[in-house]
Design a protein around this motif. Structure first.
Motif, PDB file in Angstrom:
ATOM      1  N   MET A   1     105.173  24.314  31.462  1.00 18.86           N
ATOM      2  CA  MET A   1     104.076  24.254  32.152  1.00 18.86           C
ATOM      3  C   MET A   1     104.526  24.082  33.635  1.00 18.86           C
ATOM      4  N   LEU A   2     103.715  25.041  34.480  1.00 19.64           N
ATOM      5  CA  LEU A   2     103.879  25.133  35.810  1.00 19.64           C
ATOM      6  C   LEU A   2     102.661  24.505  36.471  1.00 19.64           C
ATOM      7  N   ILE A   3     102.829  23.608  37.736  1.00 17.08           N
ATOM      8  CA  ILE A   3     101.779  23.350  38.548  1.00 17.08           C
ATOM      9  C   ILE A   3     101.995  23.529  40.041  1.00 17.08           C
ATOM     10  N   SER A   4     101.018  23.948  40.665  1.00 14.86           N
ATOM     11  CA  SER A   4     101.555  24.352  42.220  1.00 14.86           C
ATOM     12  C   SER A   4     101.595  22.844  42.981  1.00 14.86           C
ATOM     13  N   THR A   5     102.492  22.620  43.818  1.00 14.46           N
ATOM     14  CA  THR A   5     102.510  21.461  44.622  1.00 14.46           C
ATOM     15  C   THR A   5     101.347  20.794  45.217  1.00 14.46           C
ATOM     16  N   ILE A   6     100.530  21.940  45.645  1.00 12.06           N
ATOM     17  CA  ILE A   6      99.213  21.585  46.132  1.00 12.06           C
ATOM     18  C   ILE A   6      98.189  21.022  44.960  1.00 12.06           C
ATOM     19  N   ASP A   7      98.129  21.363  43.967  1.00 17.39           N
ATOM     20  CA  ASP A   7      97.283  20.971  43.029  1.00 17.39           C
ATOM     21  C   ASP A   7      97.883  19.589  42.473  1.00 17.39           C
ATOM     22  N   PHE A   8      99.208  19.521  42.508  1.00 21.54           N
ATOM     23  CA  PHE A   8      99.915  18.280  41.813  1.00 21.54           C
ATOM     24  C   PHE A   8      99.209  17.066  42.981  1.00 21.54           C
ATOM     25  N   ASP A   9      99.552  17.319  44.085  1.00 23.78           N
ATOM     26  CA  ASP A   9      99.385  16.272  45.056  1.00 23.78           C
ATOM     27  C   ASP A   9      97.796  16.063  45.345  1.00 23.78           C
ATOM     28  N   LYS A  10      96.891  16.934  45.276  1.00 27.91           N
ATOM     29  CA  LYS A  10      95.504  16.636  45.140  1.00 27.91           C
ATOM     30  C   LYS A  10      95.122  15.716  44.082  1.00 27.91           C
ATOM     31  N   ILE A  11      95.412  16.089  43.001  1.00 26.28           N
ATOM     32  CA  ILE A  11      95.092  15.449  41.411  1.00 26.28           C
ATOM     33  C   ILE A  11      95.717  14.201  41.612  1.00 26.28           C
ATOM     34  N   THR A  12      96.888  14.126  41.949  1.00 30.37           N
ATOM     35  CA  THR A  12      97.513  12.679  41.991  1.00 30.37           C
ATOM     36  C   THR A  12      96.801  11.768  42.930  1.00 30.37           C
ATOM     37  N   GLN A  13      96.452  12.294  43.831  1.00 31.94           N
ATOM     38  CA  GLN A  13      95.748  11.311  44.972  1.00 31.94           C
ATOM     39  C   GLN A  13      94.336  10.837  44.345  1.00 31.94           C
ATOM     40  N   GLN A  14      93.782  11.843  43.582  1.00 31.96           N
ATOM     41  CA  GLN A  14      92.362  11.585  42.952  1.00 31.96           C
ATOM     42  C   GLN A  14      92.490  10.600  41.940  1.00 31.96           C
ATOM     43  N   LEU A  15      93.752  10.739  41.400  1.00 29.49           N
ATOM     44  CA  LEU A  15      93.915   9.870  40.051  1.00 29.49           C
ATOM     45  C   LEU A  15      94.065   8.508  40.506  1.00 29.49           C
ATOM     46  N   ARG A  16      94.572   8.348  41.815  1.00 34.90           N
ATOM     47  CA  ARG A  16      94.884   6.853  42.347  1.00 34.90           C
ATOM     48  C   ARG A  16      93.816   6.409  42.842  1.00 34.90           C
ATOM     49  N   THR A  17      93.024   7.024  43.189  1.00 38.05           N
ATOM     50  CA  THR A  17      91.461   6.477  43.797  1.00 38.05           C
ATOM     51  C   THR A  17      90.880   6.218  42.588  1.00 38.05           C
ATOM     52  N   ILE A  18      90.624   6.948  41.728  1.00 43.92           N
ATOM     53  CA  ILE A  18      89.895   6.762  40.527  1.00 43.92           C
ATOM     54  C   ILE A  18      90.479   5.170  39.789  1.00 43.92           C
ATOM     55  N   GLU A  19      91.729   5.239  39.631  1.00 44.54           N
ATOM     56  CA  GLU A  19      92.442   4.155  38.780  1.00 44.54           C
ATOM     57  C   GLU A  19      92.155   2.614  39.942  1.00 44.54           C
ATOM     58  N   GLN A  20      91.970   2.842  41.081  1.00 46.09           N
ATOM     59  CA  GLN A  20      91.692   1.802  42.207  1.00 46.09           C
ATOM     60  C   GLN A  20      90.367   1.299  41.870  1.00 46.09           C
ATOM     61  N   ALA A  21      89.519   2.474  41.722  1.00 47.52           N
ATOM     62  CA  ALA A  21      87.962   1.925  41.717  1.00 47.52           C
ATOM     63  C   ALA A  21      87.657   1.580  40.272  1.00 47.52           C
ATOM     64  N   TYR A  22      88.322   1.559  39.289  1.00 45.72           N
ATOM     65  CA  TYR A  22      87.696   1.093  37.881  1.00 45.72           C
ATOM     66  C   TYR A  22      88.939   0.540  37.406  1.00 45.72           C
ATOM     67  N   TYR A  23      88.846  -0.688  36.842  1.00 49.64           N
ATOM     68  CA  TYR A  23      89.707  -1.658  36.195  1.00 49.64           C
ATOM     69  C   TYR A  23      90.269  -1.042  34.632  1.00 49.64           C
ATOM     70  N   THR A  24      89.445  -0.437  34.135  1.00 49.38           N
ATOM     71  CA  THR A  24      89.972   0.202  32.837  1.00 49.38           C
ATOM     72  C   THR A  24      90.406   1.665  33.136  1.00 49.38           C
ATOM     73  N   LYS A  25      91.471   1.979  31.972  1.00 46.90           N
ATOM     74  CA  LYS A  25      92.124   3.134  32.085  1.00 46.90           C
ATOM     75  C   LYS A  25      91.248   4.069  31.053  1.00 46.90           C
ATOM     76  N   PHE A  26      90.746   5.213  31.659  1.00 51.37           N
ATOM     77  CA  PHE A  26      90.263   6.079  30.747  1.00 51.37           C
ATOM     78  C   PHE A  26      90.969   7.063  30.002  1.00 51.37           C
ATOM     79  N   GLU A  27      90.767   7.377  28.737  1.00 54.01           N
ATOM     80  CA  GLU A  27      91.513   8.250  27.823  1.00 54.01           C
ATOM     81  C   GLU A  27      91.766   9.557  28.602  1.00 54.01           C
ATOM     82  N   PHE A  28      90.842  10.135  29.205  1.00 56.30           N
ATOM     83  CA  PHE A  28      91.125  11.399  29.904  1.00 56.30           C
ATOM     84  C   PHE A  28      91.926  11.388  31.074  1.00 56.30           C
TER      85      PHE A  28
END
Length: 136
Positions: free
Chosen positions: A1-28
Motif C-alpha cells: 500500500m502506498l500513501i502520499s506524504t500529504i495525506d499521511f500528515d493530514k490524516i495523522t493530524q486529524q487522528l491526534r485531534t480526535i483522540e485528544q477530544a474523545y477519551y475512548t478509542k473508536f474501532e474505526f
C-alpha cells in the motif's frame, strides 16, 4: 500500500485531534491507524493513478448486486452524503482508502458485513497534478 506524504500528515493530524477530544478509542480510528502504519509513504507524484487517495472520486459496486455508486473520499469536515462525499473516518471510507481499481473490500455496518468492488477512479488528485493539501 502506498500513501502520499500529504495525506499521511493530514490524516495523522486529524487522528491526534480526535483522540485528544474523545477519551475512548473508536474501532474505526484503530482500523485507520493500522492501515496508515502498513502504508509506505511516498511523494504525491509517485502515487499510481489506480490508488484511492483523499478527494478521489471512486466508482463502487456492491458485490452480488447491480448497485453502482460514485463517492468522493473527503476529510470529515466535508462529509455530505447528499453530495456523495464520504468521510475517511467512516467504515466504507477506511475500506476504500488506499485500495486499487479491481480490489474487493469488506466493511462492517451495524447490520452486516458488506462487500464493495472498486470499479474505477474517475478522478484522483495526484493523477491530475494536484499535489497540495486537499479540501472538498
Amino acid at each position: 500500500m502506498l500513501i502520499s506524504t500529504i495525506d499521511f500528515d493530514k490524516i495523522t493530524q486529524q487522528l491526534r485531534t480526535i483522540e485528544q477530544a474523545y477519551y475512548t478509542k473508536f474501532e474505526f480510528i484503530n482500523m485507520l491507524r493500522e492501515k496508515l502504519g502498513k502504508a509506505q509513504k511516498v511523494p504525491p507524484q509517485e502515487i499510481p493513478s489506480d490508488v484511492v487517495t483523499m478527494n478521489s472520486v471512486v466508482q463502487l459496486k456492491q458485490v452480488n448486486t447491480t448497485t453502482v455508486l460514485n463517492m468522493k473520499l473527503v476529510y470529515p469536515e466535508w462529509e455530505n452524503i447528499r453530495e456523495h462525499k464520504l468521510s475517511i473516518f467512516s467504515a466504507l471510507g477506511i475500506a476504500v482508502f488506499l485500495s486499487r481499481i479491481g480490489d474487493e473490500v469488506t466493511y462492517s455496518t451495524w447490520k452486516k458485513d458488506n462487500q464493495i468492488k472498486i470499479l474505477d477512479i474517475p478522478f484522483q488528485p495526484e493523477a491530475n497534478g494536484h499535489f497540495t493539501v486537499k479540501t472538498a
